[in-house]
Write a protein that holds these residues in place. Structure first.
Motif, mmCIF file in Angstrom:
data_model
loop_
_atom_site.group_PDB
_atom_site.id
_atom_site.type_symbol
_atom_site.label_atom_id
_atom_site.label_comp_id
_atom_site.label_asym_id
_atom_site.label_seq_id
_atom_site.Cartn_x
_atom_site.Cartn_y
_atom_site.Cartn_z
ATOM 1 N N VAL A 239 51.463 -69.199 79.952
ATOM 2 C CA VAL A 239 52.841 -69.032 79.452
ATOM 3 C C VAL A 239 53.791 -68.501 80.527
ATOM 4 N N GLY A 240 53.360 -68.511 81.793
ATOM 5 C CA GLY A 240 54.307 -68.160 82.849
ATOM 6 C C GLY A 240 53.909 -66.973 83.692
ATOM 7 N N GLY A 241 52.769 -66.390 83.457
ATOM 8 C CA GLY A 241 52.279 -65.348 84.363
ATOM 9 C C GLY A 241 52.314 -63.954 83.778
ATOM 10 N N LEU A 242 51.850 -63.025 84.602
ATOM 11 C CA LEU A 242 51.683 -61.649 84.127
ATOM 12 C C LEU A 242 53.007 -60.968 83.803
ATOM 13 N N GLY A 243 54.082 -61.443 84.404
ATOM 14 C CA GLY A 243 55.387 -60.812 84.182
ATOM 15 C C GLY A 243 55.847 -60.907 82.732
ATOM 16 N N VAL A 244 55.266 -61.821 81.949
ATOM 17 C CA VAL A 244 55.751 -62.021 80.571
ATOM 18 C C VAL A 244 54.663 -61.796 79.516
ATOM 19 N N VAL A 260 50.001 -56.549 79.998
ATOM 20 C CA VAL A 260 48.687 -56.956 80.505
ATOM 21 C C VAL A 260 48.585 -56.647 82.011
ATOM 22 N N HIS A 261 49.717 -56.775 82.701
ATOM 23 C CA HIS A 261 49.662 -56.669 84.170
ATOM 24 C C HIS A 261 49.400 -55.251 84.656
ATOM 25 N N ASP A 274 59.357 -57.867 87.111
ATOM 26 C CA ASP A 274 59.865 -58.383 85.838
ATOM 27 C C ASP A 274 59.561 -57.353 84.730
ATOM 28 N N PRO A 275 60.581 -56.884 84.013
ATOM 29 C CA PRO A 275 60.315 -55.910 82.940
ATOM 30 C C PRO A 275 59.914 -56.565 81.622
ATOM 31 N N THR A 276 59.863 -57.915 81.585
ATOM 32 C CA THR A 276 59.678 -58.622 80.307
ATOM 33 C C THR A 276 58.405 -58.192 79.574
ATOM 34 N N ALA A 277 57.270 -58.131 80.300
ATOM 35 C CA ALA A 277 55.997 -57.844 79.624
ATOM 36 C C ALA A 277 56.044 -56.482 78.930
#
Ligand code: NAD
Length: 338
Positions: A239-244, A260-261, A274-277
């Motif tokens: 779904v686009g990597g650890l940032g999300v 998760v990251h 990226d603060p999304t996650a």
């Protein structure tokens, strides 16, 4: 008076920066949160001689809910993992990791909607290992019936509550006949109590291949600790990597929400991460608190900012910093709740 008291563990590396952005975005929901800020990780090690001071555990026991950034775990020597320690001390036995496609995130796949339910306290991950002489080391894979029963029930209850159609148990019971065999046996027994939910199992290596080829065939993945750890990064990649990729560690009384990251040390202090996650982990936290409208608003704020592709971080194809992306999400959320 704050409506909710929530323990805040910013962590280290990129943790403090993404936590600041998450707090900005959360404030825009207007949910009244009183933060109890505590320190864990490298800084706590320097100040208190332990990376996981008792005060951190006591604070989560007291508030029952925590939002946590990542904490570095030294490889090989050095202190034991704060993350594993916290999950064990608070008996946060279920790790929930949704992997959902967000329009605007660059990825090879569309329409992915998976949830990894990972057992969080047992397995090889419990860190029961020792040297067997000078030239060999041994690690014990501990799987108990009680541990399997509660995680299997958690996964099926979650599937029932969220209207999910299928649970897939992931194992290697063809080789680890006793440990993974017990896990699979308990999953099968538990499935019998949820006739409306389809149940199947996959051997973990085959599961990896299936997920990169046909992720749309899967729904809830029920995993022992180590396979769940690995598969949730794989699913994050879909779904686009650890940032999300957000996550939640849930016990009977307490819950700790964290991405998760890890601490991505190379980006620490650079206003790049990226603060999304972490913000999506806060969405899970708001749902857990029963603040469903605020959770929707925060998720929608993230979706709009990512969808517009403008004020997003490098991993999403943008050039914004952590702080700016947090502010952009807060502005969208403020529009939604006003
Ligand atoms: P990591 O997740 O920290 O980083 C791997 C790579 O993913 C980074 O180099 C970066 O390219 C990307 N990435 C991760 N998070 C990102 C973000 N928010 N925005 C943009 N890019 C991001 O994994 P690692 O390098 O293997 O681990 C670093 C440290 O974190 C280790 O000490 C590890 O033990 C620890 N860790 C902690 C947790 C936790 O606290 N729950 C989880 C995983 C790893």
């Amino acid at each position: 008076m704050s409506r909710y008291r929530v323990t805040c563990i910013p962590g280290d590396g990129i943790g403090p920066e993404i936590m600041a952005a998450a707090k900005t975005a959360l404030a825009a929901t207007q949910v009244n949160i009183g933060w109890v800020d505590v320190e864990a990780g490298a800084d706590a090690m320097d100040k208190c001689g332990t990376p996981l001071p008792d005060s951190v555990i006591e604070s989560v026991r007291d508030t029952k809910v925590a939002l946590k950034g990542p904490v570095t775990t030294p490889i090989g020597s050095g202190f034991r993992s704060v993350n594993v320690g916290l999950r064990k001390a608070l008996d946060l036995y279920a790790n929930l990791r949704p992997a959902v496609s967000i329009p605007g995130v660059r990825t090879r796949y569309e329409g992915v909607d998976l949830v990894v339910v990972r057992e969080n306290t047992e397995d090889l991950y419990a860190g029961i290992e020792h040297m067997a002489g000078e030239d060999a080391a041994e690690s014990i894979k501990l799987i108990t019936r009680k541990g399997c029963e509660r995680i299997a029930r958690f996964a099926f209850d979650y599937a029932r509550r969220e209207g999910r159609r299928k649970v897939t148990a992931v194992h290697k019971a063809n080789i680890m006949k006793l440990t993974d065999g017990l896990f699979l046996e308990v999953c099968r027994q538990t499935a019998a109590g949820y006739p409306e939910i389809e149940f199947e199992d996959r051997i973990v290596d085959n599961m990896c291949m299936q997920l990169v080829q046909k992720p749309e065939l899967y729904d809830v993945l029920l995993c022992p600790n180590l396979y769940g750890d690995i598969l949730s990064d794989l699913c994050a990649g879909l779904v686009g990597g650890l940032g999300v990729a957000p996550g939640a560690n849930i016990g009977l009384e307490m819950a700790v929400f964290e991405p998760v990251h890890g601490s991505a040390p190379k980006y620490a202090g650079k206003d790049k991460a990226d603060p999304t996650a972490l913000i999506l982990s806060a969405v899970l936290m708001l749902s857990h608190l029963g603040e469903v409208d605020a959770a929707h608003a925060l998720f929608e704020g993230v979706r709009r900012v990512i969808g517009s592709g403008k004020r997003v971080t490098y991993d999403l194809g943008g050039s914004s910093g952590t702080k700016d992306m947090g502010e952009a999400i807060a502005e969208e959320v403020a529009r939604l709740v006003s």
